[in-house]
Motif scaffolding. Structure first.
Motif, mmCIF file in Angstrom:
data_model
loop_
_atom_site.group_PDB
_atom_site.id
_atom_site.type_symbol
_atom_site.label_atom_id
_atom_site.label_comp_id
_atom_site.label_asym_id
_atom_site.label_seq_id
_atom_site.Cartn_x
_atom_site.Cartn_y
_atom_site.Cartn_z
ATOM 1 N N ARG A 1 0.827 -1.215 0.000
ATOM 2 C CA ARG A 1 0.000 0.000 0.000
ATOM 3 C C ARG A 1 0.857 1.259 0.000
ATOM 4 N NH1 ARG A 1 -4.432 -0.891 4.766
ATOM 5 N NH2 ARG A 1 -5.318 -2.828 4.013
ATOM 6 N N LEU A 2 1.855 1.274 0.855
ATOM 7 C CA LEU A 2 2.724 2.451 0.939
ATOM 8 C C LEU A 2 3.472 2.674 -0.371
ATOM 9 C CD1 LEU A 2 4.156 1.990 4.542
ATOM 10 C CD2 LEU A 2 2.488 3.689 3.791
ATOM 11 N N HIS A 3 3.956 1.588 -0.953
ATOM 12 C CA HIS A 3 4.697 1.691 -2.211
ATOM 13 C C HIS A 3 3.820 2.261 -3.331
ATOM 14 C CE1 HIS A 3 7.981 0.836 -4.913
ATOM 15 N NE2 HIS A 3 7.129 0.245 -5.737
ATOM 16 N N ARG A 4 2.552 1.849 -3.359
ATOM 17 C CA ARG A 4 1.627 2.342 -4.386
ATOM 18 C C ARG A 4 1.447 3.857 -4.336
ATOM 19 N NH1 ARG A 4 -3.113 -1.362 -3.346
ATOM 20 N NH2 ARG A 4 -2.130 -3.322 -3.845
ATOM 21 N N ILE A 5 1.517 4.418 -3.122
ATOM 22 C CA ILE A 5 1.327 5.870 -3.020
ATOM 23 C C ILE A 5 2.657 6.631 -2.964
ATOM 24 C CG2 ILE A 5 -0.967 5.719 -2.010
ATOM 25 C CD1 ILE A 5 0.268 6.247 0.730
ATOM 26 N N GLY A 6 3.752 5.904 -3.248
ATOM 27 C CA GLY A 6 5.039 6.560 -3.393
ATOM 28 C C GLY A 6 5.881 6.685 -2.134
ATOM 29 N N ILE B 1 19.574 6.261 11.013
ATOM 30 C CA ILE B 1 20.820 7.018 10.934
ATOM 31 C C ILE B 1 20.720 8.288 11.769
ATOM 32 C CG2 ILE B 1 22.292 8.369 9.380
ATOM 33 C CD1 ILE B 1 21.782 6.165 7.275
ATOM 34 N N GLN B 2 19.599 8.965 11.703
ATOM 35 C CA GLN B 2 19.396 10.174 12.498
ATOM 36 C C GLN B 2 19.481 9.853 13.988
ATOM 37 O OE1 GLN B 2 19.031 13.375 11.488
ATOM 38 N NE2 GLN B 2 19.026 13.986 13.631
ATOM 39 N N LEU B 3 18.810 8.798 14.412
ATOM 40 C CA LEU B 3 18.835 8.401 15.817
ATOM 41 C C LEU B 3 20.238 7.986 16.243
ATOM 42 C CD1 LEU B 3 17.100 8.003 18.339
ATOM 43 C CD2 LEU B 3 16.640 5.675 17.554
ATOM 44 N N ALA B 4 20.928 7.246 15.380
ATOM 45 C CA ALA B 4 22.289 6.793 15.687
ATOM 46 C C ALA B 4 23.253 7.961 15.848
ATOM 47 C CB ALA B 4 22.784 5.854 14.591
ATOM 48 N N ALA B 5 22.995 9.058 15.166
ATOM 49 C CA ALA B 5 23.849 10.239 15.296
ATOM 50 C C ALA B 5 23.603 10.974 16.606
ATOM 51 C CB ALA B 5 23.613 11.187 14.120
ATOM 52 N N GLU B 6 22.448 10.739 17.214
ATOM 53 C CA GLU B 6 22.063 11.511 18.393
ATOM 54 C C GLU B 6 22.249 10.810 19.728
ATOM 55 O OE1 GLU B 6 18.084 12.916 17.794
ATOM 56 O OE2 GLU B 6 18.624 13.994 15.976
ATOM 57 N N ARG C 1 11.456 1.434 3.451
ATOM 58 C CA ARG C 1 12.804 1.009 3.836
ATOM 59 C C ARG C 1 13.763 2.197 3.866
ATOM 60 N NH1 ARG C 1 15.300 -4.104 1.136
ATOM 61 N NH2 ARG C 1 13.814 -4.988 2.573
ATOM 62 N N ALA C 2 13.713 3.043 2.861
ATOM 63 C CA ALA C 2 14.601 4.201 2.828
ATOM 64 C C ALA C 2 14.304 5.154 3.986
ATOM 65 C CB ALA C 2 14.461 4.935 1.498
ATOM 66 N N MET C 3 13.038 5.330 4.292
ATOM 67 C CA MET C 3 12.667 6.218 5.400
ATOM 68 C C MET C 3 13.073 5.619 6.741
ATOM 69 S SD MET C 3 9.056 7.766 4.246
ATOM 70 C CE MET C 3 8.927 8.800 2.816
ATOM 71 N N ARG C 4 12.934 4.312 6.875
ATOM 72 C CA ARG C 4 13.349 3.634 8.106
ATOM 73 C C ARG C 4 14.843 3.799 8.306
ATOM 74 N NH1 ARG C 4 15.609 -1.313 9.337
ATOM 75 N NH2 ARG C 4 15.072 -2.130 11.386
ATOM 76 N N GLN C 5 15.613 3.593 7.256
ATOM 77 C CA GLN C 5 17.063 3.728 7.363
ATOM 78 C C GLN C 5 17.466 5.162 7.683
ATOM 79 O OE1 GLN C 5 18.408 1.988 3.685
ATOM 80 N NE2 GLN C 5 18.562 -0.036 4.605
#
Length: 79
Positions: A19-24, A36-41, A28-32
């Motif tokens: 469903r998410l892929h269908r709407i663009g 990365i943001q959390l790992a930096a903090e 996976r990219a957002m999760r990563q």
């Protein structure tokens, strides 16, 4: 939280991903990016405990994020 086509049932991870892929939305990219943001903090030990991942994996994410927590313990104990 995420209803499926069958009453009273939740959507499976695969169905939700489709469903998410269908709407663009590239989940996976957002999760990563969020990892990365959390790992930096936060320090790797806290990251591992919070997310339930192996400490080695947390260190790899922190390095990828450009975080450097090698002197964290020394800095916080001297205050």
């Amino acid at each position: 939280m995420f209803p499926s086509a069958r009453a009273g049932k939740h959507a499976t991870p695969r169905a939700l991903s489709t469903r998410l892929h269908r709407i663009g939305i590239q989940a996976r990219a957002m999760r990563q990016a969020a990892l990365i943001q959390l790992a930096a903090e936060i320090p790797p030990a806290m990251l591992a405990g919070t997310l339930g991942i192996h400490p080695t994996t947390a260190v790899k994410w922190t390095k990828l994020a450009g975080g450097n927590w090698t002197s964290y313990a020394a800095r916080t104990s001297s205050k």
